[in-house]
Each structure stands twice: as structure tokens, then as C-alpha cells.
Motif scaffolding. Structure first.
Motif, short mmCIF file in Angstrom:
data_model
loop_
_atom_site.label_atom_id
_atom_site.label_comp_id
_atom_site.label_asym_id
_atom_site.label_seq_id
_atom_site.Cartn_x
_atom_site.Cartn_y
_atom_site.Cartn_z
N MET A 76 -58.79 27.81 83.19
CA MET A 76 -57.38 28.17 83.11
C MET A 76 -56.54 27.00 83.60
N ALA A 77 -55.23 27.10 83.47
CA ALA A 77 -54.34 26.01 83.85
C ALA A 77 -54.44 25.66 85.33
N ASP A 78 -54.80 26.64 86.16
CA ASP A 78 -54.92 26.38 87.60
C ASP A 78 -56.27 25.79 87.98
N GLY A 79 -57.13 25.53 86.99
CA GLY A 79 -58.43 24.94 87.25
C GLY A 79 -59.56 25.92 87.43
N THR A 80 -59.27 27.22 87.45
CA THR A 80 -60.31 28.23 87.60
C THR A 80 -61.26 28.21 86.41
N ASP A 81 -62.57 28.12 86.69
CA ASP A 81 -63.58 28.16 85.64
C ASP A 81 -63.99 29.61 85.42
N LEU A 82 -63.60 30.17 84.27
CA LEU A 82 -63.86 31.58 83.99
C LEU A 82 -65.35 31.87 83.83
N THR A 83 -66.14 30.88 83.51
CA THR A 83 -67.58 31.12 83.33
C THR A 83 -68.25 31.49 84.65
#
Length: 269
Positions: A76-83
């Protein structure tokens, strides 16, 4: 009107909402997605197309957490890796997913379905206990108007037409205020009138959030897509406007069943 505004914007001017990089997915010995990249911008109405088995739905599954990739990231734009997150955590990060078959409570009214969606952090019984005798909220009133069900709030969901059921589920997702909305063939099985209404609804939704649509109906794609990504054998084949995609001979070869030499023959006639 909504399309023309988005198409005239340069992608570099629009903030990136989500980036999938080098996604690879395998089921047993079958590699369904191979190093796939996908970038989603704010207010995108982005269509994923390609032949059956190209990996389109699998990509949606990876983004929403239903399927974990062998490798790659979805940030996401905030750097969170959804995986690295579970499905419910991804929902709370602002990703909503609609599958092809509508997932609604057939025995409840349209209003009750929307109330459950608005109270998604509670159990269904808690939500209904709190909301059953409440008036429809301003947010629900706005959503029912947007999805065209303002005159059907007291109807049982099971009695709705196929198109109305699809719009109801989209409305339920919108009440959860996602930044990214993932839709798998939202116009499948609809009448022509319902299909056009769905296309206009997606354009309106894209004014407030980013939308990714897996679709096989090329007329629907031509009419409503702002950006198109073509997948083939789990990989990115072509990305651009619908006009750019249609002009690519590789797309014609793998997706439309035309060979390269067909184009050469056509050019000489």
C-alpha cells in the motif's frame, strides 16, 4: 465524462495507491502467476483482461489475502506489505473484494444487509440487534441512492434481480469505505440495461476510490475501462488504454486468436 477526466491525467501526476511486484503463485506443480507486476493509482478504473487461466482472478486473490504468493510483495502507499497480513487485516487496511457470485443475506432486507456491512466489526446478531429498529443512516441513504436501490430498502435481498443483488453487494463494500475495490466480473449475467448501469456505477465509484475489475466482456471493457492490463500465462502482456491494447499484435494473437501473419495479410489487402 468521468473517463475523459481520468484519461487526460498523466499517471505521474496521480498518487500510487497499491503496487504488486514480482508476484508468483503456484498450485501444486502449476504456476498460475509468474513474476506479475501491477500498479494502481488513485481513482483508477483499471481492468484486468486475458484468456481463461491467465491468472487474473488469482491476482485479485493475492491482493485481498485469499491466496499467498510464493514470492513478491503487494504494498500500500504507506509501505504495508499486504502479503504479510491476514484477510481481515487487509480489509481494515482499505481493500474490499467482491467475488463473481454475490455474497448477501438472502433472507434479510436490503436495509438489513447494509446495516450488517456498516457494523462489520460486530457479529451479525449484534449488528442487527443494534440497528434493526434504527432509521437508515445518512451514509446508507447515500449508498442506496448511488447503487439505485433507494426504492427497494425493504425488499428481501433474495427477491432482487441478479443485477440488483450485485449492486447491493457493491453497496455493502462501499459502506466499509475501502480505498481499493476489487471486482470479479461484476456485469456477468446482467441484461444490457443492467450492464450499462453497472458501468456508470463503476465510473462514479472511481471518483472516490481505486477500482480493479476482472472482466471478459470486451464491449464492457471498451466502454468503461480507463486503463487495461492484459495477462497471458500468468504474466503481464500489455498495459495501456483500450486503444493501445487493441493495436498490439501480441494481444490479438493470444487473446483474439489472430496470428501475426494475419495482420501482415490484412495490411497488404
Amino acid at each position: 465524462m468521468f473517463q475523459s477526466v481520468r484519461k487526460n491525467q498523466k499517471s505521474t501526476d496521480v498518487p500510487v495507491v497499491l503496487v504488486a511486484e514480482e508476484i508468483t503463485v503456484a498450485f501444486g506443480g502449476f504456476v498460475a502467476v509468474k513474476g506479475m507486476n501491477l500498479k494502481l493509482h488513485e481513482h483508477d478504473l483499471h481492468f484486468l483482461i486475458g484468456p481463461n487461466g491467465a491468472g487474473k482472478t488469482t491476482m485479485l486473490d493475492v491482493i485481498c489475502g485469499k491466496t499467498k504468493p510464493l514470492s513478491g510483495t503487494v504494498k500500500m502507499a504507506d509501505g504495508t506489505d499486504l502479503t504479510r497480513l491476514k484477510e481481515h487485516q487487509i480489509v481494515r487496511k482499505g481493500v474490499g473484494r467482491k467475488f463473481q457470485a454475490p455474497s448477501i443475506f438472502a433472507g434479510l432486507t436490503v436495509q438489513e444487509n447494509l446495516m450488517l456491512a456498516a457494523e462489520n466489526r460486530r457479529s451479525p446478531l449484534q449488528a442487527l440487534g443494534i440497528q434493526r429498529y434504527s432509521k437508515i443512516s445518512p451514509a446508507m441513504e447515500r449508498i442506496t441512492l448511488q447503487i439505485g436501490l433507494q426504492g427497494r430498502v425493504d425488499a428481501r435481498a433474495g427477491a432482487l434481480s441478479h443485477g440488483e443483488k450485485q449492486w447491493l453487494e457493491i453497496g455493502m463494500l462501499l459502506l466499509q469505505e475501502p480505498r481499493v475495490l476489487l471486482l470479479d466480473e461484476p456485469a456477468a449475467g446482467m441484461t444490457d440495461e443492467e450492464t450499462h448501469k453497472t458501468g456508470r456505477l463503476l465510473q462514479e465509484i472511481a471518483r472516490e476510490r481505486s477500482v480493479v475489475v476482472v472482466e471478459h466482456d470486451m464491449e464492457f471493457v471498451r466502454e468503461y475501462a480507463a486503463k487495461v492490463t492484459v495477462m497471458h500465462e500468468g504474466k503481464l502482456l500489455k498495459e495501456g488504454t483500450m486503444a493501445e491494447v487493441q493495436e498490439d499484435p501480441r494481444v490479438a494473437e493470444v487473446y483474439l486468436g489472430k496470428r501475426r501473419d494475419d495482420h501482415a495479410v490484412a495490411a497488404t489487402n
